[in-house]
Motif scaffolding. Structure first.
Motif, mmCIF file in Angstrom:
data_model
loop_
_atom_site.group_PDB
_atom_site.id
_atom_site.type_symbol
_atom_site.label_atom_id
_atom_site.label_comp_id
_atom_site.label_asym_id
_atom_site.label_seq_id
_atom_site.Cartn_x
_atom_site.Cartn_y
_atom_site.Cartn_z
ATOM 1 N N GLN A 25 45.538 33.619 43.105
ATOM 2 C CA GLN A 25 44.249 33.524 42.430
ATOM 3 C C GLN A 25 43.335 32.513 43.116
ATOM 4 O OE1 GLN A 25 43.662 35.595 39.884
ATOM 5 N NE2 GLN A 25 41.575 34.884 39.660
ATOM 6 N N THR A 26 43.862 31.767 44.067
ATOM 7 C CA THR A 26 43.109 30.686 44.697
ATOM 8 C C THR A 26 41.833 31.168 45.369
ATOM 9 O OG1 THR A 26 45.195 29.564 45.083
ATOM 10 C CG2 THR A 26 43.299 28.745 46.277
ATOM 11 N N ALA A 28 40.090 33.881 44.823
ATOM 12 C CA ALA A 28 39.138 34.375 43.831
ATOM 13 C C ALA A 28 38.465 33.219 43.116
ATOM 14 C CB ALA A 28 39.836 35.277 42.827
ATOM 15 N N ASN A 29 39.207 32.161 42.816
ATOM 16 C CA ASN A 29 38.626 30.995 42.150
ATOM 17 C C ASN A 29 37.622 30.284 43.048
ATOM 18 O OD1 ASN A 29 40.087 31.463 39.853
ATOM 19 N ND2 ASN A 29 41.615 29.891 40.255
ATOM 20 N N GLU A 30 37.922 30.168 44.325
ATOM 21 C CA GLU A 30 36.985 29.527 45.250
ATOM 22 C C GLU A 30 35.694 30.331 45.363
ATOM 23 O OE1 GLU A 30 37.018 26.535 46.769
ATOM 24 O OE2 GLU A 30 38.808 26.171 45.571
ATOM 25 N N ALA A 31 35.808 31.639 45.344
ATOM 26 C CA ALA A 31 34.618 32.484 45.437
ATOM 27 C C ALA A 31 33.777 32.404 44.166
ATOM 28 C CB ALA A 31 35.023 33.927 45.706
#
Length: 74
Positions: A25-26, A28-31
């Motif tokens: 999920q990293t 997607a979270n940064e985006a």
């Protein structure tokens, strides 16, 4: 080999058995971090609500939310 490495290997094996790759999920979270404080350039997730942004503005900068996040809510 530590337990963390064993767990990572097991996740990789299970993902290979399932016919896919391990998903993280990293990225997607940064985006999704698209709210940016104009004073300190700290990023916040898209789902961050106004009270948390107001708290950041008052605690970190002693300013109003409009000064730190001029485009929020538009």
């Amino acid at each position: 080999m530590g337990n963390g490495a064993k767990a990572a290997q097991k996740r990789e094996r299970n993902a290979a058995k399932a016919g896919g790759t391990a998903k993280s999920q990293t990225k997607a979270n940064e985006a999704a971090k698209n709210i940016i404080c104009t004073v300190c350039r700290q990023t916040f997730l898209l789902t961050t609500r106004a009270p948390a942004l107001e708290e950041h503005a008052s605690n970190k900068h002693s300013k109003s939310m409009a000064d730190c996040f001029p485009t929020f809510g538009q």
